[in-house]
Structures are given as structure tokens and as C-alpha cells.
Write a protein that holds these residues in place. Sequence first.
Motif, short mmCIF file in Angstrom:
data_model
loop_
_atom_site.label_atom_id
_atom_site.label_comp_id
_atom_site.label_asym_id
_atom_site.label_seq_id
_atom_site.Cartn_x
_atom_site.Cartn_y
_atom_site.Cartn_z
N GLU A 16 31.99 7.84 -10.47
CA GLU A 16 32.52 8.31 -11.75
C GLU A 16 31.41 8.67 -12.73
N LEU A 17 30.28 7.97 -12.67
CA LEU A 17 29.17 8.34 -13.54
C LEU A 17 28.65 9.73 -13.17
N ALA A 18 28.65 10.05 -11.89
CA ALA A 18 28.26 11.40 -11.47
C ALA A 18 29.26 12.43 -11.99
N SER A 19 30.55 12.06 -12.03
CA SER A 19 31.55 12.97 -12.59
C SER A 19 31.32 13.20 -14.07
N ASP A 21 28.45 13.04 -15.59
CA ASP A 21 27.25 13.89 -15.67
C ASP A 21 27.61 15.36 -15.50
N ARG A 22 28.39 15.66 -14.48
CA ARG A 22 28.79 17.05 -14.24
C ARG A 22 29.66 17.58 -15.38
N CYS A 23 30.56 16.75 -15.86
CA CYS A 23 31.51 17.18 -16.89
C CYS A 23 30.81 17.49 -18.21
N LEU A 24 29.73 16.77 -18.50
CA LEU A 24 29.02 16.98 -19.75
C LEU A 24 28.39 18.37 -19.84
N CYS A 25 28.16 19.02 -18.72
CA CYS A 25 27.60 20.37 -18.75
C CYS A 25 28.57 21.36 -19.38
N ARG A 26 29.86 21.08 -19.31
CA ARG A 26 30.87 21.96 -19.88
C ARG A 26 31.52 21.40 -21.13
N PHE A 27 31.50 20.08 -21.27
CA PHE A 27 32.19 19.43 -22.38
C PHE A 27 31.22 18.49 -23.09
N PRO A 28 30.44 19.02 -24.05
CA PRO A 28 29.34 18.24 -24.63
C PRO A 28 29.71 17.37 -25.83
N ILE A 29 30.98 17.36 -26.22
CA ILE A 29 31.40 16.51 -27.34
C ILE A 29 31.97 15.22 -26.76
N VAL A 30 31.46 14.08 -27.23
CA VAL A 30 31.81 12.78 -26.67
C VAL A 30 32.48 11.94 -27.75
#
Length: 343
Positions: A16-19, A21-30
Motif C-alpha cells: 500500500e505504501l507503493a500505491s 507513492d504512485r498515486c502522489l504523482c497524479r494527486f499531490p494534495i494530501v
Amino acid sequence: MRKKLTSVWAHNFEQELASVDRCLCRFPIVSFDTEFPGFLRNTPRRASEGLRYQDLAFNVDSLKLIQLGITLFDDRGNVGGTWEFNFRGFDEETDPHVPESIALLKASGLDLEKFGKFGIDSDIFVEGFVEILRVHRGRLVWVSFHGLYDSAYVMKLVTRKTIPSSPIEFAKVAGRLFERVYDLKFMARYCPGLFGGEIGLERMATILGVQRCGDAHQAGSDSLLTAELFLKMRSEFGLKPGMYEGFLYSLSPKICGASKYLCSSVHTVHRAPPHSVILVPAFPTRPVILIRHPFSRDQSCQSRHHAAPVMLYRHPPPVFLHRRPCSPFPALPQALPENHIHM
């Protein structure tokens, strides 16, 4: 819009941490939220900032983080996913806590025995999480609701240190860790119909017509609701990118990311276009209208608001940008073996 809430334990942490990481490339607001064992010290409502901060440091340093929820989204309203990280280490029999708070978490569905057996070791979490911060450094925007305690618990977790000794030092560390932050409770001060910010998460959701997904008092659901409220506030009240950036409710120093100094003193507006109007919240009263005059790049802004001391800030960069695919940022190192990191 993806509504899936993923519960993360020791067995699926790496996947899930890898997911994430990948997701942050498209969705940078946390957007993020934490669950912890209550408040050992309850701060009086009208307490000074100094007392509030002392109580914050005591509570966070004395207690253990139980759960961290993050939701990743973009400025167009697309949600990439929600993850709920469940930590081991809290023992109801031996660790300090507030019994009423633990009872509330249990009533909300948290199985603390399961946390002890299958939860994530905090050291393992930090090692992977810091690497993600390093890779995506400079791209992320962090959103919370009444986020001072949430930020403090994440700061303690990632730095493996006690909370800084003063609000100014806290803001400096937060600037290096989070860089760019928004707090919905602070923003609500300047939005009509939201009671000047004296409002809770559930009440705000009811007023703005945002429906919760999942259960209250669980970090994943709360982080998702925070994300959706942030987007709704932007559209409902016409908030521009950069407005109210850098402020946490109950913390007066502004949090400035990637800066060599804290933006709590008087600064000029940097490279603002001529006659541009910039709305900057002057804590704790109301926004200040600043105008950059065209005749000299080096001259300071002049303010139309003279009723209180004015704090001028550097012209904020746009928050919501269409960013190219992420690339590594080497500025943030991995966690060091001597139980601290240099941010």
C-alpha cells in the motif's frame, strides 16, 4: 471519484505504501487526520498561545499515535484514494491515555487488540514514509482540519524527536517537513456562515452539504471528509490558490516551506505584478489587502489596513498546478539510525 478506504496493517504495508507513492504523482494534495489517546491536559478555552503550546507539547510527547489517515486528491476534485495506517505500540494497560477517549475510539469501531497484533511498527513506517517525502519533496500540499495536533503527531513520528520548544521553532520544523499547509478551521474564519471558525468537522460538513464516507473518529474517513470539504470551500466561497496558506488554527507563526527564515516578521511581496491584490490572513483577526506598486521592485507593499500591526508575507506561489510526472528530490534524507532525521 474514488471512495475506497484502504486499511493498512503490517502485512500489506509495503504494497500500500507503493500505491501511495504512485498515486502522489497524479494527486499531490494530501489531507490527513490522526487518532490518539486523548488529551492529558485540557487547555482552557481562552488560554494564551504560550499555555496552549505547552499543553500541546506535553500531550503529544506523552502519548502514542494510534492511527494516521491520508487522502490524496487534485485541484479538480479527483480523489486518488484514502489510506488508514494502523500502528502497533499502544497498550491500554500500561500507556498513558484518557479512558473516555479510548472508549470513544472503540465505539467508533477501532479494535485496539487487533492493532497490537497486526499493526504497523512505527520505525518501519517512518523508513518508508520519509523516502516518499524525499521523492515528492516540493510537490505536496497538506490539508487538515484543526490540524495543529495532527501536524504535531506526524512531526513527532517522522522526526523521532520531542515537539519543538516554542511555536516559532514548531513552525520552522513544520515548514521543512510539510512545506505548504492549509487548515480548514482557520480558513472557516473568513467564510460567511461558518461561525468564524468556531465549528467542528461534522457541523461544517452538514452546513456545506458534504456527506461522510465511513465512520467518524476514524482517521481515514476523517481525512476523506476533510479533502471534500476543502474542495467544497474553494468552490463555495471562491477561494483563490494561496489564500490562507501556511496557517494552522491556534498557531500564530506562519509556516513557510522551502524558506531560509520564518515568515513571522515583516517581508516584502516578491515579484508581485503591478497593482495586484493579494489577500493575506493577519492572524488572528482578518485578511489584509496588500498592493504592490509598480514604480519600484524593491519597495515594500503598502497596506490599506492600519487598525492592527501588519505582517507582510512573500507573494505565495500558486498551489494548484498541473504538474508533470514526479521526479526525485534529493533534499530530504532517509531516516537515520541514530533515531532522528535532519529535515
